[in-house]
Scaffold this motif. Structure first.
Motif: not given
Length: 271
Positions: A13, A32, A34
């Motif tokens: 992340n 997030s 990612v």
């Protein structure tokens, strides 16, 4: 059927923001960025007379609590009326419990295999994955993604990635996800490390894990050497990429000298 070999990659992340807590699903909703990396578990699947799931690290059999692959198969059989009997062997390369998504990745790999095996529309993945685990949806493919909430995601266009090689630092002590979120809820207005990280859970990890805190502060002191650095998920893994390969050897030797028990993994971004 022949033995099927599945690759199950890890994730990091680059950013992580806690949006709120979904009381209905009893899960935190996250925003997030990612990225998936090439550090992977290997899963072997073959037909069997009964269901068998075995996990290994360096050929040594281990016990995994709350087996998400078993959970995935139970969910799948109940929803689609199947009766899955496979021999499944997982060679774990992704450290368990360090915010790298190994369990969720394993679940996604098995789920996609099941759609193919039973000739079920693979688009079902988008509705099934979030019901099994918060991070399972991330692993529908190898593209980097922006996640918003529990089941909304958007692919990131990375025709010209900023980096390819990435290092992971794995302390001895792992973080307990539920504990990290408990600490976060109690201390979210007292985040002293907010300006040092794009991960809302960093301060919670600092409180819970003193080994991690010491290691992270050591790395932060060298932040001028990095393009990107941070903690993945709820930790306690630390990732970084270097501005120049010239400093790689001396930095890694420095880390190994000061923290000989910390595991160092080198991997690559899917470019």
């Amino acid at each position: 059927m022949k033995t099927i070999l599945l690759k199950s990659p890890a994730k990091i992340n680059l950013t992580l923001k806690v949006l709120n807590f979904n009381k209905k699903l009893m899960r935190h909703e996250l925003s997030s960025k990612v990225f998936l990396i090439k550090l992977s578990d290997t899963i072997k699947v073959s037909k069997s007379k009964k269901l068998s799931i075995k996990y290994y690290i360096n050929k040594k059999k281990i016990t995994v609590q709350n087996d998400i692959i078993k959970k995935t198969l139970i969910y799948f059989d109940k929803k689609y009326g199947t009766n899955s009997k496979f021999s499944i062997s997982i060679n774990k390369k992704i450290p368990i419990g360090y915010g790298l998504g190994g369990g969720s990745s394993n679940s996604a790999s098995i789920l996609k295999f099941m759609y193919n095996f039973y000739n079920i529309d693979k688009k079902k993945f988008y509705t099934d994955a979030p019901k099994i685990g918060s991070d399972v949806l991330i692993f529908n493919d190898n593209y980097p993604k922006l996640i918003d909430g529990l089941n909304k995601l958007k692919k990131i266009n990375t025709n010209k990635p900023r980096w390819k090689k990435i290092f992971l630092l794995i302390p001895l002590k792992k973080n307990l996800t539920n504990k990290i979120f408990d600490i976060y809820r109690k201390n979210k207005n007292m985040n002293l490390y907010k300006n040092l990280s794009k991960n809302d859970l960093l301060y919670s990890s600092m409180i819970f894990n003193k080994e991690f805190q010491n290691l992270y502060n050591f790395i932060v002191a060298k932040k001028d050497k990095f393009k990107v650095m941070g903690m993945s998920g709820s930790g306690s893994s630390i990732f970084f990429t270097l501005k120049s390969n010239i400093t790689e050897k001396s930095l890694i030797n420095d880390i190994r000298s000061k923290y000989p028990l910390v595991r160092i993994e080198k991997s690559y971004y899917f470019s």
